[in-house]
Design a protein around this motif. Structure first.
Motif, PDB file in Angstrom:
ATOM      1  N   UNK A   9       0.915  -1.449   0.258  1.00  0.00           N
ATOM      2  CA  UNK A   9      -0.117   0.007  -0.489  1.00  0.00           C
ATOM      3  C   UNK A   9       0.682   0.763   0.434  1.00  0.00           C
ATOM      4  N   UNK A  10       1.671   1.352   1.296  1.00  0.00           N
ATOM      5  CA  UNK A  10       2.560   2.439   0.813  1.00  0.00           C
ATOM      6  C   UNK A  10       3.988   2.129  -0.061  1.00  0.00           C
ATOM      7  N   UNK A  11       4.559   1.481  -0.675  1.00  0.00           N
ATOM      8  CA  UNK A  11       4.762   1.569  -1.852  1.00  0.00           C
ATOM      9  C   UNK A  11       4.225   2.363  -3.097  1.00  0.00           C
ATOM     10  N   UNK A  12       3.311   1.344  -3.427  1.00  0.00           N
ATOM     11  CA  UNK A  12       2.500   1.705  -4.421  1.00  0.00           C
ATOM     12  C   UNK A  12       1.351   3.464  -4.756  1.00  0.00           C
ATOM     13  N   UNK A  13       0.963   3.368  -3.506  1.00  0.00           N
ATOM     14  CA  UNK A  13       0.381   4.479  -3.488  1.00  0.00           C
ATOM     15  C   UNK A  13       0.404   4.833  -1.963  1.00  0.00           C
ATOM     16  N   UNK A  14       2.022   6.118  -1.638  1.00  0.00           N
ATOM     17  CA  UNK A  14       2.212   6.404  -0.053  1.00  0.00           C
ATOM     18  C   UNK A  14       1.540   7.487  -0.131  1.00  0.00           C
ATOM     19  N   UNK A  15       0.956   8.346  -0.626  1.00  0.00           N
ATOM     20  CA  UNK A  15       0.199   9.904  -0.329  1.00  0.00           C
ATOM     21  C   UNK A  15      -1.633   9.223   0.721  1.00  0.00           C
ATOM     22  N   UNK A  16      -1.684   7.446  -0.589  1.00  0.00           N
ATOM     23  CA  UNK A  16      -2.974   7.088   0.392  1.00  0.00           C
ATOM     24  C   UNK A  16      -2.911   6.820   1.669  1.00  0.00           C
ATOM     25  N   UNK A  17      -1.385   5.787   1.958  1.00  0.00           N
ATOM     26  CA  UNK A  17      -0.880   5.542   3.204  1.00  0.00           C
ATOM     27  C   UNK A  17      -1.214   6.674   3.815  1.00  0.00           C
ATOM     28  N   UNK A  18      -0.863   7.755   3.478  1.00  0.00           N
ATOM     29  CA  UNK A  18      -0.906   9.479   4.740  1.00  0.00           C
ATOM     30  C   UNK A  18      -2.095   9.308   4.953  1.00  0.00           C
ATOM     31  N   UNK A  34      -6.640  15.694   8.976  1.00  0.00           N
ATOM     32  CA  UNK A  34      -6.234  16.484   7.169  1.00  0.00           C
ATOM     33  C   UNK A  34      -5.526  15.077   6.960  1.00  0.00           C
ATOM     34  N   UNK A  35      -6.224  15.015   5.608  1.00  0.00           N
ATOM     35  CA  UNK A  35      -5.897  14.271   4.792  1.00  0.00           C
ATOM     36  C   UNK A  35      -4.395  14.372   4.336  1.00  0.00           C
ATOM     37  N   UNK A  36      -4.160  15.802   4.545  1.00  0.00           N
ATOM     38  CA  UNK A  36      -2.007  16.122   3.591  1.00  0.00           C
ATOM     39  C   UNK A  36      -1.533  16.097   5.371  1.00  0.00           C
ATOM     40  N   UNK A  37      -2.036  15.898   6.326  1.00  0.00           N
ATOM     41  CA  UNK A  37      -1.260  15.691   7.693  1.00  0.00           C
ATOM     42  C   UNK A  37      -0.550  14.434   7.862  1.00  0.00           C
ATOM     43  N   UNK A  38      -1.263  13.965   7.160  1.00  0.00           N
ATOM     44  CA  UNK A  38      -0.994  11.789   7.369  1.00  0.00           C
ATOM     45  C   UNK A  38       0.656  11.729   6.865  1.00  0.00           C
ATOM     46  N   UNK A  39       1.913  12.221   6.544  1.00  0.00           N
ATOM     47  CA  UNK A  39       2.573  12.328   6.416  1.00  0.00           C
ATOM     48  C   UNK A  39       3.918  12.911   6.726  1.00  0.00           C
ATOM     49  N   UNK A  40       4.803  12.003   7.719  1.00  0.00           N
ATOM     50  CA  UNK A  40       6.135  12.997   7.816  1.00  0.00           C
ATOM     51  C   UNK A  40       6.142  12.961   9.529  1.00  0.00           C
TER      52      UNK A  40
END
Length: 112
Positions: free
Chosen positions: A39-48, A58-64
């Protein structure tokens, strides 16, 4: 004894102990859950977005680093903001997968 004299006692110990813990899986334990890894490898933003949704953000906050720091603080996981920054910059996929695995395990244990 005087009526206006009050004894004030200081609280020395808090009830119970809340010991710092660790993440439930290691950062490089990607094979523990192949589905999350893919899931992370093929759609990293979706995992976030999935992580952010789990945490009510918020969806934009899921990474980092910020979401990792918030999660670590919430569950009293050892670490620092500097460490969170370094690991998310060096291996964002591994740290994001680790966070999702930990969320899923806490959900299974009923402590999320």
């Amino acid at each position: 004894m005087r009526e206006d004299f009050k004894v004030i006692m200081a609280v020395v110990n808090q009830p119970g102990k809340y010991e710092p813990s660790e993440f439930q899986t290691g950062m490089l334990d990607c094979c523990d859950d192949i589905g999350i890894c893919c899931f992370g490898y093929f759609c990293f933003c979706c995992l976030g977005c999935s992580i952010a949704s789990d945490m009510g953000e918020c969806c934009l906050c899921g990474l980092g680093m910020p979401i990792r720091s918030v999660y670590r603080t919430k569950y009293n996981i050892k670490g620092s903001m500097c460490n969170d920054y370094m690991v998310t910059m060096c291996c964002p996929l591994c740290t994001t997968c680790q966070l999702k695995r930990d969320i899923n395990r806490r959900k299974e244990q009923g402590i999320f």
